[in-house]
Design a protein around this motif. Structure first.
Motif, PDB file in Angstrom:
ATOM      1  N   ILE A 174      -9.338   4.178   2.366  1.00 34.82           N
ATOM      2  CA  ILE A 174      -8.192   4.492   1.521  1.00 34.82           C
ATOM      3  C   ILE A 174      -7.415   3.220   1.163  1.00 34.82           C
ATOM      4  CG2 ILE A 174      -5.887   5.525   1.623  1.00 34.82           C
ATOM      5  CD1 ILE A 174      -7.223   7.848   3.164  1.00 34.82           C
ATOM      6  N   SER A 175      -7.159   3.008  -0.102  1.00 35.80           N
ATOM      7  CA  SER A 175      -6.379   1.846  -0.528  1.00 35.80           C
ATOM      8  C   SER A 175      -5.633   2.163  -1.819  1.00 35.80           C
ATOM      9  CB  SER A 175      -7.300   0.631  -0.725  1.00 35.80           C
ATOM     10  OG  SER A 175      -6.546  -0.466  -1.188  1.00 35.80           O
ATOM     11  N   LEU A 192      -0.547  10.046   1.179  1.00 39.57           N
ATOM     12  CA  LEU A 192      -1.114   9.018   2.065  1.00 39.57           C
ATOM     13  C   LEU A 192      -0.080   7.989   2.515  1.00 39.57           C
ATOM     14  CD1 LEU A 192      -4.265   8.336  -0.098  1.00 39.57           C
ATOM     15  CD2 LEU A 192      -4.140   9.754   1.951  1.00 39.57           C
ATOM     16  N   ASP A 242       0.529   7.252   6.174  1.00 40.35           N
ATOM     17  CA  ASP A 242      -0.572   6.742   6.988  1.00 40.35           C
ATOM     18  C   ASP A 242      -0.479   5.225   7.144  1.00 40.35           C
ATOM     19  OD1 ASP A 242      -1.688   9.234   7.462  1.00 40.35           O
ATOM     20  OD2 ASP A 242      -2.725   9.240   5.530  1.00 40.35           O
ATOM     21  N   PHE A 243       0.381   4.592   6.347  1.00 43.46           N
ATOM     22  CA  PHE A 243       0.588   3.148   6.508  1.00 43.46           C
ATOM     23  C   PHE A 243       1.812   2.844   7.360  1.00 43.46           C
ATOM     24  CE2 PHE A 243      -2.184   3.441   2.852  1.00 43.46           C
ATOM     25  CZ  PHE A 243      -3.102   2.429   3.116  1.00 43.46           C
ATOM     26  N   LEU A 251      -5.940  -2.659   7.853  1.00 44.26           N
ATOM     27  CA  LEU A 251      -4.875  -1.710   7.505  1.00 44.26           C
ATOM     28  C   LEU A 251      -5.450  -0.455   6.881  1.00 44.26           C
ATOM     29  CD1 LEU A 251      -2.133  -3.734   5.620  1.00 44.26           C
ATOM     30  CD2 LEU A 251      -1.876  -2.425   7.717  1.00 44.26           C
ATOM     31  N   GLU A 252      -6.392  -0.668   5.957  1.00 44.59           N
ATOM     32  CA  GLU A 252      -6.948   0.446   5.204  1.00 44.59           C
ATOM     33  C   GLU A 252      -7.807   1.321   6.116  1.00 44.59           C
ATOM     34  OE1 GLU A 252      -6.985  -2.769   4.261  1.00 44.59           O
ATOM     35  OE2 GLU A 252      -5.413  -2.609   2.736  1.00 44.59           O
ATOM     36  N   ALA A 284       1.432   0.877  10.886  1.00 48.28           N
ATOM     37  CA  ALA A 284       1.236  -0.566  10.711  1.00 48.28           C
ATOM     38  C   ALA A 284       2.545  -1.229  10.306  1.00 48.28           C
ATOM     39  CB  ALA A 284       0.162  -0.840   9.660  1.00 48.28           C
ATOM     40  N   GLN A 304       0.829  -1.201   0.000  1.00 46.77           N
ATOM     41  CA  GLN A 304       0.000   0.000   0.000  1.00 46.77           C
ATOM     42  C   GLN A 304       0.866   1.255   0.000  1.00 46.77           C
ATOM     43  OE1 GLN A 304      -3.006   0.102  -0.678  1.00 46.77           O
ATOM     44  NE2 GLN A 304      -4.402  -1.102   0.584  1.00 46.77           N
ATOM     45  N   ALA A 343      -5.406   3.371   8.224  1.00 44.17           N
ATOM     46  CA  ALA A 343      -4.797   4.448   7.450  1.00 44.17           C
ATOM     47  C   ALA A 343      -5.812   5.564   7.204  1.00 44.17           C
ATOM     48  CB  ALA A 343      -4.252   3.902   6.124  1.00 44.17           C
ATOM     49  N   LEU A 403      -6.095   7.612  10.316  1.00 39.61           N
ATOM     50  CA  LEU A 403      -4.936   8.497  10.476  1.00 39.61           C
ATOM     51  C   LEU A 403      -5.041   9.707   9.549  1.00 39.61           C
ATOM     52  CD1 LEU A 403      -2.003   5.943  10.743  1.00 39.61           C
ATOM     53  CD2 LEU A 403      -2.758   7.566  12.485  1.00 39.61           C
ATOM     54  N   TYR A 404      -5.430   9.427   8.311  1.00 40.41           N
ATOM     55  CA  TYR A 404      -5.556  10.510   7.336  1.00 40.41           C
ATOM     56  C   TYR A 404      -6.602  11.520   7.803  1.00 40.41           C
ATOM     57  CZ  TYR A 404      -7.155  13.013   3.249  1.00 40.41           C
ATOM     58  OH  TYR A 404      -7.546  14.009   2.399  1.00 40.41           O
TER      59      TYR A 404
END
Ligand code: ADP
Ligand code: MG
Ligand code: ZN
Lengths: 362, 198
Positions: B111-112, A163, A166-167, B147-148, A170, A150, B151, B154-155
């Motif tokens: 989001i992905s 973005l 934001d990963f 995960l998505e 994790a 991602q 995220a 967080l965004y």
């Protein structure tokens, strides 16, 4: 678990096979393409719930022919629960498994990749070992890999670059766990790998070090991981991918300071591959408290007497139930194997005398 | 041999549904053809009706047959708290706990980057507009624990924090990767109670 009887029905080219393996060594002899590996694969699916050569259960369905259920059964020594595994596909998947998971170690010619292939081969070995004994590891690894995919995609796509980070939480959380377990297993495997290598190679001694992906030293805390990532921020922008993480790990094996992977002789690479696999067998045995079933698929014929003896001494001559495939029978002396012939998907007891081999190991 | 054209058309349409392959589509088609005529007509009518009468609520973007939806119209719901969820089914799951008294905002996804889904593809701009108009004092980020979902939270946190309102994230008591609607009510309740300011 000691297997006493395995039943295989409708698995690839095996219509109906009943195998009663020896408690120590069992030999499956037959021409190429007749079903030896299929038998090993069926046993693996039964004991582990998955194959070592495909991820799609549908591949097992006998082909051609009308769809018929695949049924695998195993009975062990008294007091141990039987295992059954069945699979059917008729527009819908019907899969059922009962019984304990039993550790298995498969030796195959592909193991050479461990000693001469890309880093991914060595990472996969650690991942496979750990995923088998630690559910959290399997989950963390999957989450980590997905998070990296991602993030890398975000780094590549102009509109989504914002973005990428934001990963990161994790990636750091899961990656740190993956590292902690990989370091641990590596440290546990190394001594027995070295001992075995030395026993086979005589004078030579192998060293190994764990190379942390994208960082000169081990990363053992989330904070250190974040720092290491921060240090390579500029690089990551340019190369548009995540540069620090377990996805870039490797293990470097050296003899006399020289890399076996990139500069080793064939003999060194074979010995190393064997030592690594035997070390994983010992590790699984210690970790699970169960003696793994061992399968040697087309490897004995490729080994010389010394290496052959080294393997058999550790497994069949120790306490592991061992199944070996070969295109011709060999003399295993005191190991006194149960010998079966595999022809066109059928199994029967070997009638002739095992032909003695000049360099017989025992 | 091919099936008559009407059967082929039906199979073709059914196999466009998520999780339905050609084999299953065939089975469904034959099932429908073997049932009384009235049943097929009822199904067809239900699909057409739903498609015609259901739309997004112009405020929360949940599915609704009246605009604004009943939740957004309700006088007893607290206007000061907005809970952001991924899907309409998450609203149903949260409503079952009977604990949350505010209003919802449905993003219709998470989001992905791998799937090319960014904020532009979600109801994020609409969320900002709504916050501008309604000035809630708290936004609860209740995206899933995948995960998505993480995220996305967080965004949104980065986006909303500077607006000076209280932004909270429901607790990570949810099982990893857990959808809200697969989570039992007790766990959901605890996740809501344990929400933390970010
Ligand atoms: N799904 C299947 N249905 C029927 N036969 C299969 C299937 N998959 C593989 N086979 C056959 O199995 C044979 C390979 O068996 P294998 O066990 O790999 O041979 P070997 O004895 O060399 O190890 C091939 O003849 C192949 O055509
Ligand atoms: Mg084979
Ligand atoms: Zn609404």
């Amino acid at each position: 678990m000691q297997l006493q009887r395995v039943g295989i029905r409708g698995f690839r080219n095996l219509r109906e096979v009943s195998l009663e393996p020896s408690a120590s060594l069992t030999l499956l002899v037959g021409q190429n393409g007749h079903g030896k590996t299929n038998i090993l694969e069926a046993v693996h699916v039964l004991l582990q719930g998955q194959s070592f050569r495909t991820r799609r259960d549908r591949d097992y369905l006998a082909d051609p022919g009308p769809p018929a259920p695949v049924v695998l059964t195993a009975a062990g020594r008294l007091g141990q629960r039987d295992i059954t595994w069945s699979y059917m596909y008729d527009g819908q998947t019907r899969r059922r498994r009962q019984g304990p998971i039993v550790p298995v170690v498969v030796f195959s010619p592909d193991d050479l990749e461990l000693a001469r292939g890309a880093p991914s081969a060595r990472r996969h070995l650690l991942d496979h070992l750990l995923s088998g004994v630690d559910r959290r590891y399997a989950r963390s690894l999957e989450a980590f890999q997905r998070a990296v995919l991602q993030r890398n995609r975000a780094l590549k796509e102009g509109g989504l670059r914002d973005l990428a980070d934001d990963f990161l939480p994790a990636i750091v959380r899961e990656g740190e766990y993956v590292w902690s377990r990989r370091y641990e297993v590596f440290d546990q495997l190394l001594p027995s790998c070295q001992t075995i290598y030395h026993a086979v190679a005589g004078s030579e001694a192998v060293s190994a070090s764990y190379v942390t992906g994208g960082n000169p030293t081990r990363i053992e805390s989330p904070m250190r991981y974040r720092e290491a990532l921060a240090a390579r921020r500029g690089d990551e922008k340019v190369r548009q991918m995540t540069l620090v993480g377990p996805h870039r790990d490797d293990i470097q094996f050296t003899v006399n300071g020289r890399s076996i992977v990139t500069a080793g002789s064939q003999g060194q690479q074979r010995t190393l591959a064997l030592a690594i696999k035997l070390a994983t067998y010992l590790w699984l045995k210690a970790e699970t408290g169960t003696v793994p079933l061992v399968m040697l698929d087309d490897v004995l014929s490729e080994l010389d007497g010394i290496r052959r003896a080294a393997v058999l001494r550790q497994v069949a001559a120790d306490e592991a139930q061992t199944i070996v495939t070969d295109t011709e029978p060999r003399d295993f002396g005191v190991l006194n194997p149960a010998v079966f012939e595999v022809a066109e998907g059928e199994l029967r007891l070997w009638r002739g005398n095992p032909r003695p081999l000049n360099s017989g190991p025992f | 041999m091919l099936y008559p054209e009407p059967i082929q058309d039906l199979v073709g349409e059914l196999s466009k549904l998520p999780g339905v392959g050609p084999k299953t589509a065939q089975r469904l088609a034959f099932f429908l053809l073997n049932r009384p005529k009235g049943e097929a007509e009822q199904l067809a009518r239900a699909i057409v009706e739903a498609r015609q009468r259901i739309r997004y609520c112009s405020s929360c973007f949940n599915f609704t047959d009246t605009d604004p939806c009943s939740l957004c119209r309700s006088a007893t719901r607290d206007k000061g708290t907005v809970m952001v969820v991924e899907q309409p089914k998450d609203v149903i799951a949260m409503e079952k706990t009977r604990e949350f008294k505010g209003r919802y905002h449905v993003l219709h996804g998470a989001i992905s980057p791998m799937e090319g889904i960014g904020p532009e593809d979600l109801k994020v701009r609409e969320l900002l507009a709504r916050i501008g108009q309604e000035s809630p004092h708290e936004v609860v980020l209740a995206t899933s624990s995948s995960l998505e979902g993480e995220a996305t939270a967080l965004y949104l946190g980065r986006l909303l924090k500077p607006l000076g309102l209280k932004v909270t994230r429901i607790a990570r008591g949810l099982p990893m990767g857990g959808d809200l609607d697969y989570t039992d009510e007790m766990t959901l309740l605890k996740a809501l109670e344990g929400r933390q300011e970010i």
